[in-house]
Design an enzyme around this catalytic site. Structure first.
Site, PDB file in Angstrom:
ATOM      1  N   LYS A  56       0.837  -1.200   0.000  1.00 54.50           N
ATOM      2  CA  LYS A  56       0.000   0.000   0.000  1.00 54.50           C
ATOM      3  C   LYS A  56       0.871   1.249   0.000  1.00 54.50           C
ATOM      4  O   LYS A  56       1.933   1.279   0.640  1.00 54.50           O
ATOM      5  CB  LYS A  56      -0.923  -0.024   1.224  1.00 54.50           C
ATOM      6  CG  LYS A  56      -1.988   1.070   1.239  1.00 54.50           C
ATOM      7  CD  LYS A  56      -2.930   0.891   2.411  1.00 54.50           C
ATOM      8  CE  LYS A  56      -3.978   1.979   2.491  1.00 54.50           C
ATOM      9  NZ  LYS A  56      -4.908   1.791   3.636  1.00 54.50           N
ATOM     10  N   SER A 143      -9.692   1.841   2.693  1.00 58.60           N
ATOM     11  CA  SER A 143      -8.791   2.610   1.856  1.00 58.60           C
ATOM     12  C   SER A 143      -7.746   1.762   1.133  1.00 58.60           C
ATOM     13  O   SER A 143      -7.014   2.268   0.281  1.00 58.60           O
ATOM     14  CB  SER A 143      -8.051   3.647   2.726  1.00 58.60           C
ATOM     15  OG  SER A 143      -7.267   2.991   3.721  1.00 58.60           O
ATOM     16  N   SER A 167     -10.224  -0.812   6.688  1.00 58.45           N
ATOM     17  CA  SER A 167      -9.638  -0.557   5.371  1.00 58.45           C
ATOM     18  C   SER A 167      -8.975  -1.762   4.722  1.00 58.45           C
ATOM     19  O   SER A 167      -8.556  -1.672   3.570  1.00 58.45           O
ATOM     20  CB  SER A 167      -8.617   0.585   5.468  1.00 58.45           C
ATOM     21  OG  SER A 167      -9.252   1.796   5.773  1.00 58.45           O
TER      22      SER A 167
END
Length: 508
Positions: A56, A143, A167
């Site tokens: 990420k 996210s 997330s």
């Protein structure tokens, strides 16, 4: 361990004639925003040798930019690897690139990114032969949407994400893969760009529970550089509890026998917004678990109704504090004040950089968090939220039959009627449509702006309590899109959660 075909995966991502930048901005999925052009040398004898992973974009990597999908850090490359990334490299894993995400991890749909939204790669059976240009585009969740989409699309075997309020689990549910949020403090946060320090966790996404566990076992290391890391003593105490209960519940690693396992179904996880088809999938899972020998017990977590409000107050307040460093002078994008603008106050100088560097959602949460920390609002909002958070933790401790090793007197919460794990839907619906998609003859997102914040309603309680939670695919909804179920355990019982998740994974 199986071979994951690094070269095949890289060819699938890069193609034969397109450069890395073209792939990063492709509208089909938009999962990866930076790619490793020259794969670094990795260990050939490591436990993850040959496994491809995406990271990420808010987790630091020395060989790739770390922008948090924000204009504020658009030119930033870290001089070091985060601890989790370093451990993966040492284990022989191949880092293929950085995954798109909501800006600084703020969002549930992965639409708050300077790189654009991530598109869910899942394709229902009835549209698999339909050209991508005319298919409906749905959210991959946020996210960590880029991490989930890259795994679901077969770009990599696994991916690291971060989970603050859901997330990792929400994107896993939307994309039909497995996502683990470990117990808070077990995985090092050193090298992770902070959103909310008391909530952030590094999580793992993959197509199977076994692959998630392989990655998790490698990064499950105490790191003294992380001030929020759980101490070796706490880890040892939790491990001894897990070790004592697992042999009683599982007759063997490869069997699906759950004799003696007590599973709780919380009343409060069935809001009016929950799609009926998801409830139907849960019933199927429950029947199969009972057939495997588990006992099912209704439980109540009354403070859950306040969890979403508590989460947004605490997370926004901590974000306001953490993001204050990005002022365009010490860190982040620098935008000089326009000619004639006042330079007499530092705040007016900061304002130009922060207004240009932060997106709309980040600005909104910074303002909310700043207000919650003001003298006038501190007692009524931030302190009150912390008090309610304590009640949420107490609710979980009351329903589990295993003690919380963080407590000075854990026996005060133990109950003979307690459960080993909780089971509930990961999300209130399947993946929502992205903006601009047709929905009943109209245009616009398949939900109101306020509904975006409701997507985390099933996941934030475990985050507030710091508990391990695993989202596992559990069939399809009425619209043919994936549904996920979450298994939640007591702090430090990650191994038990993964074991139960493996059984749920096998139910179809």
């Amino acid at each position: 361990m199986p071979s994951y075909g690094v070269n095949i995966a890289m060819r699938r991502i890069l193609g034969s004639s397109r450069n890395a930048r073209a792939v990063c901005t492709t509208p089909d999925i938009n999962a990866l925003v930076h790619l490793s052009k020259t794969p670094p040398t990795t260990r050939h004898d490591g436990p993850l040798h040959g496994m491809t992973l995406a990271i990420k974009d808010n987790i630091c990597t020395a060989s790739l930019p770390t922008t948090c999908s924000s204009a504020m850090l658009a030119e930033y490359t870290s001089p070091f690897d985060a601890t989790a990334v370093e451990l993966l490299r040492d284990a022989g894993a191949q880092i293929i690139g950085k995954a798109n995400c909501d800006e600084f991890g703020m969002g549930s749909l992965n639409v708050n990114s300077i790189y654009g939204p991530v598109v869910n790669p899942y394709r229902p059976a009835d549209v698999r032969n339909v050209p991508s240009t005319v298919r409906e585009r749905r959210s991959a969740g946020g996210s960590s949407g880029g991490s989930a989409a890259s795994v679901a699309a077969g770009m990599c075997a696994a991916a690291l994400g971060t989970d603050t309020g859901g997330s990792v689990r929400l994107p896993a549910s939307y994309c039909g893969i497995v996502g683990l949020k470990p117990s808070y403090g077990l995985i090092s946060r050193w090298g992770v760009v902070s959103f909310a320090d008391s909530l952030d966790c590094v999580g793992v996404l993959a197509r199977s529970v076994d692959t998630v566990k392989e990655v998790f076992d490698v990064i499950l290391v105490y790191d003294a550089r992380d001030p929020t890391a759980a101490s070796p003593e706490l880890r040892k105490r939790a491990s001894s509890i897990v070790g004592s209960c697992l042999p009683k519940m599982f007759s063997g690693v490869q069997t699906n026998t759950l004799d003696g396992l007590r599973i709780g179904i919380p009343h409060e996880y069935f809001p009016l917004e929950l799609e009926p088809s998801i409830t139907s999938s849960l019933r199927t899972i429950i029947r199969s678990l009972k057939d495997a020998g588990a006992s099912i017990h209704p439980v109540s977590l009354p403070a859950t109704q306040y969890a979403l409000s508590v989460y947004y107050v605490i997370a926004s307040a901590e974000a306001s504090s953490n993001l204050a460093r990005f002022d365009g002078i010490q860190y982040g994008l620098r935008v000089p004040p326009p000619p004639g603008a006042s330079r007499s106050k530092p705040s007016t100088v900061y304002a130009h950089s922060r207004s240009a560097g932060f997106g709309r959602e980040a600005q909104k949460r910074i303002l909310l968090g700043t207000y919650a920390l003001t003298a006038d609002a501190f007692d009524n909002y931030f302190l009150q939220a912390q008090r309610v958070r304590a009640h949420i933790k107490a609710d979980f401790n009351r329903v589990f039959r295993h003690p919380c090793v963080h407590l000075a007197r854990p026996e005060s919460f133990l109950s003979a009627d307690g459960v080993d794990v909780l089971l509930h839907p990961s999300a209130i619906r399947t993946a929502p449509r992205l903006a601009g998609e047709q929905d009943g003859g109209g245009e616009g997102r398949d939900m109101s702006s306020m509904d975006e914040y409701l997507q985390d309603v099933m996941t934030v309680p475990a985050s507030l309590a710091g508990l391990p939670a695993l989202s596992v695919p559990a069939g399809l909804g009425k619209d043919g899109w994936p549904v996920g179920m979450s298994i939640v355990g007591q702090w430090g019982m990650d191994e038990l959660v993964l074991r139960v998740g493996r059984v749920v994974e096998g139910i179809r």
